[in-house]
Enzyme design. Structure first.
Site, mmCIF file in Angstrom:
data_model
loop_
_atom_site.group_PDB
_atom_site.id
_atom_site.type_symbol
_atom_site.label_atom_id
_atom_site.label_comp_id
_atom_site.label_asym_id
_atom_site.label_seq_id
_atom_site.Cartn_x
_atom_site.Cartn_y
_atom_site.Cartn_z
ATOM 1 N N SER A 104 -19.025 6.848 0.940
ATOM 2 C CA SER A 104 -18.683 7.717 2.255
ATOM 3 C C SER A 104 -19.148 9.121 2.472
ATOM 4 O O SER A 104 -19.825 9.976 3.365
ATOM 5 C CB SER A 104 -17.817 7.640 3.018
ATOM 6 O OG SER A 104 -17.771 6.238 3.462
ATOM 7 N N GLU A 124 -7.196 11.393 1.434
ATOM 8 C CA GLU A 124 -7.663 10.806 0.201
ATOM 9 C C GLU A 124 -5.754 11.221 -0.041
ATOM 10 O O GLU A 124 -5.263 12.038 -0.730
ATOM 11 C CB GLU A 124 -8.528 10.532 -0.464
ATOM 12 C CG GLU A 124 -8.200 10.364 -1.779
ATOM 13 C CD GLU A 124 -8.244 8.802 -1.294
ATOM 14 O OE1 GLU A 124 -7.269 7.928 -1.729
ATOM 15 O OE2 GLU A 124 -8.721 8.513 -0.434
ATOM 16 N N GLY A 153 -4.623 9.642 6.334
ATOM 17 C CA GLY A 153 -5.292 9.967 7.090
ATOM 18 C C GLY A 153 -5.652 9.310 8.713
ATOM 19 O O GLY A 153 -5.854 10.286 9.286
ATOM 20 N N ASP A 173 -11.415 3.089 6.728
ATOM 21 C CA ASP A 173 -11.926 2.056 5.609
ATOM 22 C C ASP A 173 -10.826 1.937 4.560
ATOM 23 O O ASP A 173 -11.330 2.196 3.841
ATOM 24 C CB ASP A 173 -13.588 2.449 5.030
ATOM 25 C CG ASP A 173 -13.463 3.356 4.381
ATOM 26 O OD1 ASP A 173 -12.914 4.405 4.780
ATOM 27 O OD2 ASP A 173 -14.535 3.196 3.515
#
Length: 302
Positions: A104, A124, A153, A173
């Site tokens: 992404s 991350e 996040g 996600d």
């Protein structure tokens, strides 16, 4: 906590769905001249070699981007949503051989505009993937438009919405290997909608026999309706092959059945996306389908 590595799953059917929709949403947002901010709450390593030990061990890309690229659908002119996605992936494989798959962060980066000056924020937590992501980001051409943080996040998102331009996309996600991720996704969307109700939100999720997985789409639909915002839910199920091999569970030394279906939920989606997906998903199922239970679904409202 850090067992999940997306390198095992890069380019699989779930990535095909997620990134096809991601490209479509970004294209729509970029039809207007105002700068946008994109926040990726679970960025992973950002870029993946399909011939690496990770991808080669699981072989999941073979039932995803590899199969799609080798299909007549890619050669004969696919639906515009599919064609746009495939063109972007080809841009990372200019020698004509499929070796690299963009995660992404690189899907978004490939579409960032210098004028207006779009922004990308990447989060991350995994120590190895965060380090790999930093190395990949350093090689980006538009690196000054990209910010990376080794932080949670879900928490980092709070400081970034609303963006200065009041236009943007939030992509959430997580791996969902931790059950609390389902609750945290709902809480993050609820909080962000209060801060930035006109923003675009995209959540990827697995379709698995777990109560939390069934409840999350309903929760997101309720949040969208309470905020008075349109929503869209799209699902792709490639089916279960009769002799489907079990996929490895990263870092655990055991094997489990591979994921057969996933979905994306969007709040404030492009108004043309539902119709486009209803045309694009059936041929995708035909190409990627491998057994019992093949299906697709697109629901929208608001």
């Amino acid at each position: 906590m850090f067992s999940y590595r997306h390198g095992f799953h890069a380019g699989n059917h779930a990535d095909v769905l997620k990134h096809l929709v991601l490209v479509a949403v970004l294209r729509h947002l970029m039809t207007k001249p105002t700068a946008i901010t994109v926040v990726d709450t679970h960025a992973g390593a950002g870029l993946y070699r399909l011939d690496s030990d990770f991808a080669g061990t699981s072989g999941e890309a073979a039932d995803g981007i590899v199969k799609l690229m080798a299909s007549p659908l890619a050669a004969e002119g696919a639906h515009p949503l599919v064609a746009d996605y495939l063109d972007l992936v080809r841009g990372f494989n200019r020698e004509g051989r499929l070796k690299i798959y963009p995660g992404s962060p690189f899907v978004v980066h490939a579409l960032l505009r210098r004028e207006p000056r779009d922004r990308l924020w990447l989060f991350e937590l995994h120590p190895t993937d965060s380090k790999a992501l930093a190395g990949h980001v350093a090689q980006m051409e538009k690196v000054r438009q990209v910010g990376q943080k080794r932080e949670d996040g879900f928490e980092g998102l709070k400081a970034l919405v609303p963006p200065p331009s009041r236009r943007g996309l939030v992509l959430i996600d997580p791996s969902f290997e931790i059950k609390t991720d389902y609750t945290r996704v709902g809480a993050a969307i609820q909080d962000a909608l209060k801060r930035f109700p006109t923003g675009s939100y995209m959540v990827w999720m697995p379709v698995i026999p777990r109560p939390e997985a069934h409840a999350l789409p309903r929760r997101l639909k309720t949040l969208a309706q309470q905020a008075g915002r349109p929503w869209l839910h799209a699902m792709l199920h490639i089916g279960q092959a009769d002799e489907a091999p079990a996929a490895p569970l990263a870092g655990a030394g055991v094997r489990r059945p591979g994921l057969t279906a996933s979905s994306v939920f969007l709040i404030n989606p492009p108004h043309t996306l539902a119709a486009g997906l209803r045309e694009a998903l059936p041929p995708l199922v035909e190409v990627l389908g491998r057994g019992r239970g093949q299906a697709w679904k697109v629901e929208n409202g608001g």
